[in-house]
Design an enzyme around this catalytic site. Structure first.
Site, PDB file in Angstrom:
ATOM      1  N   TYR A  81      25.776  18.566  62.437  1.00 39.83           N
ATOM      2  CA  TYR A  81      26.213  17.830  63.626  1.00 39.83           C
ATOM      3  C   TYR A  81      25.333  18.212  64.816  1.00 39.83           C
ATOM      4  O   TYR A  81      25.004  19.393  64.998  1.00 39.83           O
ATOM      5  CB  TYR A  81      27.660  18.171  63.972  1.00 39.83           C
ATOM      6  CG  TYR A  81      28.669  17.827  62.906  1.00 39.83           C
ATOM      7  CD1 TYR A  81      29.411  16.646  62.972  1.00 39.83           C
ATOM      8  CD2 TYR A  81      28.913  18.688  61.833  1.00 39.83           C
ATOM      9  CE1 TYR A  81      30.357  16.329  62.010  1.00 39.83           C
ATOM     10  CE2 TYR A  81      29.852  18.379  60.869  1.00 39.83           C
ATOM     11  CZ  TYR A  81      30.567  17.201  60.956  1.00 39.83           C
ATOM     12  OH  TYR A  81      31.503  16.893  60.016  1.00 39.83           O
ATOM     13  N   HIS A  83      29.594  12.528  65.264  1.00 44.04           N
ATOM     14  CA  HIS A  83      29.482  12.358  63.820  1.00 44.04           C
ATOM     15  C   HIS A  83      28.264  13.148  63.338  1.00 44.04           C
ATOM     16  O   HIS A  83      27.317  13.382  64.092  1.00 44.04           O
ATOM     17  CB  HIS A  83      29.318  10.886  63.452  1.00 44.04           C
ATOM     18  CG  HIS A  83      30.573  10.086  63.628  1.00 44.04           C
ATOM     19  ND1 HIS A  83      31.667  10.232  62.799  1.00 44.04           N
ATOM     20  CD2 HIS A  83      30.917   9.135  64.537  1.00 44.04           C
ATOM     21  CE1 HIS A  83      32.622   9.418  63.172  1.00 44.04           C
ATOM     22  NE2 HIS A  83      32.194   8.740  64.238  1.00 44.04           N
ATOM     23  N   LYS A 110      24.112   8.321  57.184  1.00 52.63           N
ATOM     24  CA  LYS A 110      23.495   9.609  57.439  1.00 52.63           C
ATOM     25  C   LYS A 110      22.148   9.673  56.726  1.00 52.63           C
ATOM     26  O   LYS A 110      21.898   8.918  55.805  1.00 52.63           O
ATOM     27  CB  LYS A 110      24.386  10.759  56.952  1.00 52.63           C
ATOM     28  CG  LYS A 110      25.832  10.700  57.429  1.00 52.63           C
ATOM     29  CD  LYS A 110      26.647  11.842  56.884  1.00 52.63           C
ATOM     30  CE  LYS A 110      28.138  11.593  57.077  1.00 52.63           C
ATOM     31  NZ  LYS A 110      28.514  11.315  58.463  1.00 52.63           N
TER      32      LYS A 110
END
Length: 317
Positions: free
Chosen positions: A252, A260, A292
Site C-alpha cells: 500500500y 487500496h 493491481k
C-alpha cells in the site's frame, strides 16, 4: 535478556505458540501511525462476540513485522506463558481486596455526587414554588384593589387566594428502590507479582532464538521474505498479507484504511530460484483482474539487495 528500561521504552510483543500479539491499544496506534506496521486485529468486541467484520485486540503481527521491529530496536519479545507465574493465596486475596476497595471508593463518590444533584434539584424546586406563590399573591392583591376602585364593597369582592400545594403522596414503605452505579474494575494484572515480563523479555532475535521463544526466519525463503519486507518498508510502504491475492504481501502507498494496494508482491528467494512462464502469466492475469500490478521481488544474498519486476497483463479486459 532485556532490561526493565527496554521493556518500559519499547513496544511489548507477547509471544505465545510462535505468534506475536500486541495487547496495548496505545502500542497498536504507535505501530500503525509511526512505524507503518498494521498487523491484523483478531479479538472479538464486547457485546458483539458473534460478528467477525470489526474486530478488536489483540493485534497479531506478521513474522516479518516482528523481525523488522526487533532489528530496528523498536520492540521486545516477551515469552508470555513463562511470564505468568503461579500466584500465592496471599497475593490473590490482596488483589481482590484492592479491587473491592476501588469499587467502594467509586460508589461513595457516585453517591455523594447523586446526593449533591438531588439537593440542588430540591432547592431549585422550592425556590420556584416560592416565586409562584408570590406572583399569585400579587395578582390577587391587584385584582382586589381594582375591584374596590370600581366601587364594589368588600363583601362583593371575591378574589381567589393562592392554594398551598398539596403534598405528594409518599412512596409506600414496602416499595424500595436500589440505586445503580457504574463501577470500573481494572482487569489488568501487568503490575501484579504473578506476571513478570522483565524476566522473560528478549530484545534481539539471537537471544529469543536461544531461549526457544522465536525461531523465524529459519529457512532461506523466510530470510528472503524478511529482507524484501524490510526494503519495501524502508521505501515508505505499508504491507499486509497477500495470500488472498496469490502473493506474499500486499503493498500500500499509505495507510490501508485510506488507500487500496497498488501491488501484490511475490518473494523469490534467490536469483537462481526457478520461475516458470505459467507463474508469470497467472500472476499477471490475477493482478490485472484485481486492478493491481504483480511485483516479483528477488532477494540476492550475495549483493544484499532486492530487485523488483512489475508484471501487468497488456490489453486485458
Amino acid at each position: 535478556m532485556a532490561s526493565d528500561s527496554d521493556i518500559d521504552r519499547k513496544i511489548q510483543l507477547r509471544v505465545s505458540n510462535r505468534k506475536a500479539y500486541v495487547w496495548d491499544v496505545e502500542d497498536i496506534a504507535t505501530l500503525r501511525a509511526k512505524h507503518h506496521v498494521c498487523g491484523v486485529l483478531t479479538g472479538t468486541l464486547p457485546h458483539l462476540s458473534q460478528q467477525n467484520v470489526f474486530l478488536g485486540v489483540p493485534l497479531v503481527l506478521l513474522p516479518e513485522e516482528v523481525v523488522l521491529l526487533l532489528e530496528k530496536q523498536l520492540a521486545v519479545l516477551i515469552d508470555d506463558p513463562a511470564a505468568h507465574q503461579p500466584a500465592s493465596l496471599e497475593s490473590l486475596t490482596r488483589w481482590n481486596q484492592e479491587r473491592e476497595e476501588s469499587a467502594r471508593r467509586q460508589i461513595a463518590i457516585a453517591e455523594a455526587e447523586r446526593a449533591s444533584e438531588k439537593a440542588t434539584r430540591l432547592s431549585t424546586s422550592e425556590e420556584a414554588i416560592r416565586k409562584r406563590r408570590e406572583r399569585e399573591a400579587r395578582r390577587a392583591a391587584a385584582a382586589r384593589a381594582k375591584a374596590l376602585a370600581e366601587g364594589l364593597t368588600p363583601e362583593e369582592v371575591s378574589v381567589s387566594t393562592p392554594v398551598a400545594d398539596e403534598p405528594r403522596p409518599a412512596t409506600p414503605s414496602n416499595i424500595t428502590t436500589t440505586p445503580s452505579f457504574t463501577v470500573t474494575i481494572p482487569a489488568s494484572s501487568s503490575e501484579l507479582e504473578w506476571y513478570n515480563p522483565s524476566a522473560h523479555a528478549y530484545s534481539t532475535l539471537t537471544s529469543a532464538r536461544a531461549a526457544g521463544v522465536w525461531n523465524y526466519p529459519s529457512t532461506p525463503f523466510e530470510q528472503a521474505k524478511c529482507r524484501v519486507y524490510q526494503d519495501l518498508w524502508e521505501k515508505g510502504n505499508f504491507m499486509g498479507g497477500g495470500i488472498k491475492f496469490g502473493g506474499d504481501f500486499l503493498v500500500y502507498p499509505g495507510d490501508p484504511l485510506r488507500y487500496h494496494s497498488h501491488f501484490v508482491a511475490t518473494v523469490i528467494e534467490s536469483p537462481k530460484a526457478p520461475l516458470t512462464p505459467m507463474e508469470i502469466v497467472a500472476h499477471g492475469r490475477l493482478g490485472t483482474a484485481t486492478k493491481k500490478s504483480h511485483l516479483f521481488c528477488e532477494w540476492d544474498e550475495a549483493k544484499q539487495e532486492v530487485t523488483y519486476f512489475s508484471v501487468e497483463w497488456a490489453g486485458f479486459g
